[in-house]
Write an enzyme that holds these catalytic residues in place. Structure first.
Site, PDB file in Angstrom:
ATOM      1  CB  CYS A  78      60.956  12.187  34.770  1.00 43.63           C
ATOM      2  SG  CYS A  78      59.551  11.713  33.740  1.00 43.63           S
ATOM      3  CG  HIS A 170      61.478  16.567  33.061  1.00 41.01           C
ATOM      4  ND1 HIS A 170      62.565  15.795  32.697  1.00 41.01           N
ATOM      5  CD2 HIS A 170      60.377  15.816  32.798  1.00 41.01           C
ATOM      6  CE1 HIS A 170      62.145  14.632  32.240  1.00 41.01           C
ATOM      7  NE2 HIS A 170      60.819  14.624  32.291  1.00 41.01           N
ATOM      8  CD  GLU A 172      65.363  17.895  33.809  1.00 42.30           C
ATOM      9  OE1 GLU A 172      64.937  17.042  33.005  1.00 42.30           O
ATOM     10  OE2 GLU A 172      64.957  17.962  34.997  1.00 42.30           O
TER      11      GLU A 172
END
Length: 189
Positions: A78, A170, A172
């Site tokens: 990002c 994202h 994660e």
């Protein structure tokens, strides 16, 4: 193996947890000296203008650029993708300029326009990856030897160039560790 996660702001703790789930040691990076002895670096999502200001304040731009140009693999997600781009449409904000890509900030809309979508990333397998897009950028164009890894519709949302990899979303924030694993296995770490 020791992977640094730029920890100035953004989703750095989530990246650390994902990397640790893969058996990797991590260290939070806030100062240039913390870049020593790293086998790779993750530049997380967050707010790219703020991240750039903090990187400048802490003297991180040149040390990161120098380490990356001398072989340090870097994953940018990002805002990290924005920081790694050579060109940011309509912006002169500070950036690392590590990849031959141009990006559009907040390209999918504002915070309220955030969304999740299944995207196909052949490099990590046949099962779609459930991507989380939060005020996400996308890649407008690529040059050089940039390899496009994924698109969402007609928008480029993942790419790789040598030891560098960027994602507009994202990973994660999911339980799917395939992209972190791909980075570790394929970026000459």
């Amino acid at each position: 193996m020791l992977i640094g996660v730029l920890a100035l702001q953004g989703a750095f703790i989530e990246h650390e947890k994902m990397l640790r789930s893969l058996g990797v040691d991590t260290v939070q990076v806030r100062l240039p000296g913390q870049l020593d002895k790293l086998d790779g670096l993750v530049i997380p999502g967050g707010e790219s203008t703020t991240m750039g200001k903090l990187m400048n304040d802490f003297g991180l731009f040149e040390p990161i650029r120098e380490k990356a140009e001398n072989g340090l693999p870097v994953l940018g997600t990002c805002a990290g993708m924005i920081m790694m781009a050579r060109e940011i449409a309509g912006s002169s904000q500070p950036r690392l300029g590590l990849m031959d890509i141009s990006v559009e900030r907040n390209a999918f809309g504002r915070q309220v326009d955030s969304f999740e979508a299944d995207i196909n990333i052949e490099a990590i397998g046949e099962e779609p990856f459930r991507a989380v897009f939060i005020r996400a950028p996308y890649i407008l164009g690529v040059d050089g030897n940039v390899q496009i890894l994924a698109r969402h519709g007609d928008k480029i949302v993942a790419a790789r160039q040598g030891r560098f990899m960027v994602l507009a979303f994202h990973p994660e924030l999911t339980r799917d560790n395939r992209l972190h694993k791909y980075f570790l296995e394929n970026m000459n770490i």
